[in-house]
Design a protein around this motif. Structure first.
Motif, PDB file in Angstrom:
ATOM      1  N   LEU A 126       1.060  -1.329   0.044  1.00  0.00           N
ATOM      2  CA  LEU A 126      -0.077   0.147  -0.051  1.00  0.00           C
ATOM      3  C   LEU A 126       0.731   1.229   0.018  1.00  0.00           C
ATOM      4  CD1 LEU A 126      -2.819  -1.077   2.609  1.00  0.00           C
ATOM      5  CD2 LEU A 126      -2.905  -0.879   0.126  1.00  0.00           C
ATOM      6  N   ALA A 127       1.960   1.333   0.688  1.00  0.00           N
ATOM      7  CA  ALA A 127       2.790   2.575   0.975  1.00  0.00           C
ATOM      8  C   ALA A 127       3.352   2.557  -0.609  1.00  0.00           C
ATOM      9  CB  ALA A 127       3.928   2.302   1.981  1.00  0.00           C
ATOM     10  N   ALA A 128       4.026   1.470  -1.053  1.00  0.00           N
ATOM     11  CA  ALA A 128       4.539   1.585  -2.497  1.00  0.00           C
ATOM     12  C   ALA A 128       3.684   2.091  -3.578  1.00  0.00           C
ATOM     13  CB  ALA A 128       5.239   0.358  -2.908  1.00  0.00           C
ATOM     14  N   LEU A 129       2.533   1.476  -3.639  1.00  0.00           N
ATOM     15  CA  LEU A 129       1.449   1.816  -4.561  1.00  0.00           C
ATOM     16  C   LEU A 129       1.069   3.558  -4.395  1.00  0.00           C
ATOM     17  CD1 LEU A 129      -0.529  -1.397  -5.183  1.00  0.00           C
ATOM     18  CD2 LEU A 129       1.376  -0.362  -6.430  1.00  0.00           C
ATOM     19  N   GLU A 130       1.008   3.890  -3.056  1.00  0.00           N
ATOM     20  CA  GLU A 130       0.585   5.136  -2.961  1.00  0.00           C
ATOM     21  C   GLU A 130       1.659   6.001  -3.420  1.00  0.00           C
ATOM     22  OE1 GLU A 130      -0.311   5.594   1.417  1.00  0.00           O
ATOM     23  OE2 GLU A 130      -2.308   4.526   1.204  1.00  0.00           O
ATOM     24  N   TRP A 131       2.773   5.701  -3.025  1.00  0.00           N
ATOM     25  CA  TRP A 131       3.890   6.646  -3.651  1.00  0.00           C
ATOM     26  C   TRP A 131       3.781   6.602  -5.080  1.00  0.00           C
ATOM     27  CZ3 TRP A 131       7.669   5.322  -6.940  1.00  0.00           C
ATOM     28  CH2 TRP A 131       8.776   6.438  -7.294  1.00  0.00           C
ATOM     29  N   ALA A 132       3.554   5.433  -5.896  1.00  0.00           N
ATOM     30  CA  ALA A 132       3.541   5.556  -7.370  1.00  0.00           C
ATOM     31  C   ALA A 132       2.571   6.278  -7.719  1.00  0.00           C
ATOM     32  CB  ALA A 132       3.359   4.079  -7.817  1.00  0.00           C
ATOM     33  N   ALA A 133       1.131   6.457  -7.192  1.00  0.00           N
ATOM     34  CA  ALA A 133       0.142   7.081  -7.779  1.00  0.00           C
ATOM     35  C   ALA A 133       0.449   8.498  -7.338  1.00  0.00           C
ATOM     36  CB  ALA A 133      -0.871   6.907  -6.863  1.00  0.00           C
ATOM     37  N   THR A 134       1.233   9.109  -6.452  1.00  0.00           N
ATOM     38  CA  THR A 134       1.542  10.299  -6.166  1.00  0.00           C
ATOM     39  C   THR A 134       2.684  10.867  -7.312  1.00  0.00           C
ATOM     40  OG1 THR A 134       1.265  10.333  -3.901  1.00  0.00           O
ATOM     41  CG2 THR A 134       2.489  12.149  -4.480  1.00  0.00           C
ATOM     42  N   GLU A 135       3.747   9.705  -7.462  1.00  0.00           N
ATOM     43  CA  GLU A 135       4.722  10.049  -8.570  1.00  0.00           C
ATOM     44  C   GLU A 135       4.160  10.287  -9.948  1.00  0.00           C
ATOM     45  OE1 GLU A 135       8.517  10.354 -10.271  1.00  0.00           O
ATOM     46  OE2 GLU A 135       7.808  10.697  -8.333  1.00  0.00           O
ATOM     47  N   THR A 136       3.277   9.456 -10.212  1.00  0.00           N
ATOM     48  CA  THR A 136       2.530   9.711 -11.537  1.00  0.00           C
ATOM     49  C   THR A 136       1.777  11.023 -11.702  1.00  0.00           C
ATOM     50  OG1 THR A 136       2.156   7.291 -11.596  1.00  0.00           O
ATOM     51  CG2 THR A 136       0.688   8.667 -13.160  1.00  0.00           C
ATOM     52  N   GLN A 137       1.167  11.506 -10.605  1.00  0.00           N
ATOM     53  CA  GLN A 137       0.502  12.709 -10.930  1.00  0.00           C
ATOM     54  C   GLN A 137       1.584  13.725 -10.758  1.00  0.00           C
ATOM     55  OE1 GLN A 137      -2.763  13.287 -10.994  1.00  0.00           O
ATOM     56  NE2 GLN A 137      -2.334  15.424 -11.447  1.00  0.00           N
ATOM     57  N   ARG A 138       2.724  13.859 -10.085  1.00  0.00           N
ATOM     58  CA  ARG A 138       3.780  14.645 -10.276  1.00  0.00           C
ATOM     59  C   ARG A 138       4.565  14.729 -11.652  1.00  0.00           C
ATOM     60  NH1 ARG A 138       9.283  15.400 -10.397  1.00  0.00           N
ATOM     61  NH2 ARG A 138       9.444  13.090 -10.460  1.00  0.00           N
TER      62      ARG A 138
END
Length: 553
Positions: A320-332
């Motif tokens: 969950l922590a890695a996928l939350e970071w991936a979603a934020t990174e995609t938006q960035r």
């Protein structure tokens, strides 16, 4: 000596005497049998000769006999010739074995009879398929190999057959596959315009290709290898210690890809995790990856701590922590690209580097999240799946074939590239590949064998290159060494040119450099109009990977 012994001895003596008599009188018996054959021939000749010609024929025979009798040694030579011809005619002739029935006709007749109930209608006045009919009326051409197996068949079917319905097609394909041999794969080519069906047997795919550096363009990954008729491209590979060329199944990723994300399904033991490992090794030289191992079996432990591998998570909390970071990174990344397009500049270099999200068995984490009342990890893939192509983010989801229903519809809809490994039935092919399969699977499926469908193209056969876990002691040592050679190290990783800062060269102390000489030249000043640019908004900082998420459990 008892009576039984006397009887046995007498029987043995009689058998021995009979054998000696047969050896002694065998030539005489053979000559006698031949003389009887000659006599029967002479009798038949005399009976078939017309009565008006018997006199001249008899006179000719007597004249020949008289001429032979007057010759020196004539009677002896005639007797020897008669005995020789009699021995030749009286020899024991072994009857030739009856000719074996033509297996091709038997197999074609069996296929014709099996297809008749499905291709005949009671109201047809002139049926093409009828009980007791001839298969040559319906089959245009056929071909068998040296072993008597069907290789190619071209048949016609009536116009009222519902060849546009997948269920009707699958029924005909199953019948032909069952009668032609289930140990091979057959491709069925339907021509609805002229009511023809072409059946062709497919050769086996090469299964001895190990993981290696493939010659591909930027953004292209090799899913496996297929038939020469399914692609017009060949790449050099190492196979069996020699250099050969094989037709690959190429998956194109990046901003211009029509299938930016991949969904791979497979039966346990048929290479689904092997495919994910192969893609990771191909993506690492030019990108960064995040691995989520939902099964928690340690299949991807060889990637832990490697350059370019951001994290390998096996727990629900870490995933969950890695996928939350991936979603934020995609938006960035998406915001940075949009800003660069508005201002006419170049996006930051770190937003152009490909990012791969590799999820192995995410359905296991979904069930665990539901049991603990936590968010579904698949929900966090919404942003990477929707905007990943523009943000250089690629998602690969690998799961079991029976877990297809537990994969969210948004994931299935966004993954246009499909791969299925292992045995596959016709009714499962439509759901797993997103389209009908015109190839009947074989009864024996080797590991790494399956089918691939990229976008709206027709499914093709697929053989995944052998990429075992290098920590698995049961895998062949040569294949493990090939995987270890592809794993990145700190001194072998290929960095992109955008990540390398230019190193200024210091000028020599005694000799003037070209830059110092040009700086002494006075250039006229150009009066350029000023351009008012909009204020540059402050971009959000890159969120770091959560420190509380373990790297590997």
């Amino acid at each position: 000596m008892t009576f039984t012994e006397h009887l046995a001895r007498g029987r043995s003596l009689a058998r021995t005497a009979g054998d000696h008599a047969a050896d002694m009188f065998g030539p005489m018996i053979t000559i006698g049998r031949g003389l009887r054959a000659h006599a029967a021939w002479a009798k038949n000749w005399w009976a078939t000769t017309p009565k008006d010609k018997r006199g001249p024929a008899l006179f000719l025979v007597v004249a020949v006999i008289a001429a032979v009798a007057l010759l020196p040694y004539g009677p002896l030579l005639a007797l020897l010739a008669l005995m020789g011809s009699a021995a030749w005619a009286g020899r024991e002739r072994v009857a030739p074995p009856p000719p074996a029935p033509d297996t091709s006709n038997l197999k074609l007749a069996a296929i014709y009879t099996a297809l008749t109930p499905y291709l005949v209608h009671e109201s047809d006045p002139d049926p093409l398929y009828a009980h007791g009919g001839d298969f040559k009326d319906a089959f245009s051409s056929w071909e068998f190999d040296e072993e008597g197996r069907l290789v190619q068949l071209d048949l016609r079917y009536p116009a009222y057959f519902t060849d546009t319905e997948p269920q009707s097609r699958a029924r005909i394909e199953q019948v032909i596959h069952g009668k032609s041999g289930r140990s091979r794969e057959f491709r069925f080519t339907w021509d609805e315009e002229v009511n023809r069906l072409q059946v062709s047997a497919l050769p086996p795919l090469p299964g001895d290709i190990s993981a290696q550096r493939f010659v591909t363009a930027a953004g292209e990954l090799v899913l496996g290898f297929t038939d020469t008729t399914s692609t017009n491209r060949m790449i050099p590979v190492r196979q069996g210690g020699a250099q050969t060329h094989q037709p690959p199944v190429l998956w194109r990723t990046g901003p211009r890809s029509a299938e930016p994300h991949l969904l791979a399904l497979g039966t346990p033991g048929f290479g689904a995790s092997t495919l994910l490992r192969s893609l990771a090794l191909q993506a690492l030289p030019q990108g960064e990856i995040v691995v989520v191992d939902g099964a928690g079996t340690g299949e991807h432990a060889c990637l832990v701590g490697r350059p370019g591998v951001l994290t390998v998570e096996t727990s629900l909390h870490g995933a969950l922590a890695a996928l939350e970071w991936a979603a934020t990174e995609t938006q960035r990344r998406l915001d940075a690209h949009n800003h660069a397009k508005r201002t006419g500049g170049m996006p930051p270099a770190d937003t152009l580097r490909p990012l791969w999200l590799l999820l192995d068995h995410p359905s296991e984490l979904t069930e665990l999240a539901q049991a603990e009342g936590r968010p579904d990890p698949q929900e966090l893939l919404e942003t990477p799946l929707r905007h990943g192509r523009s943000a250089h983010v690629t998602v690969v989801v690998v799961d079991r074939l029976d877990a297809l229903e537990r994969i969210r519809p948004s994931v299935r809809a966004a993954c246009k590239a499909r791969v299925v490994l292992g045995p596959l039935s016709q009714h499962m092919a439509l759901d797993a590949l997103g389209g009908p399969l015109d190839i009947t699977p074989s009864s024996h499926t080797p590991p790494g064998r399956g089918y691939a469908r990229l976008g709206g193209a027709a499914p093709v056969r697929l053989q995944v290159p052998a990429t075992p876990d290098p920590l698995d002691d049961e895998a062949p040592i040569d294949q493990r060494d090939a995987v270890i050679a592809l794993l990145p190290h700190a001194d072998t990783r290929t960095e992109s040119t955008a990540d390398l800062a230019p190193v200024p060269s210091a000028p020599h102390a005694t000799e003037p450099t070209l830059v110092s000489d040009l700086s002494a030249i006075e250039h006229p000043r150009l009066d350029l109009p000023t351009v008012d640019l909009p204020p540059v908004p402050v971009l959000p900082q890159v969120p770091p990977m959560p420190s509380e998420a373990p790297r590997y459990h």
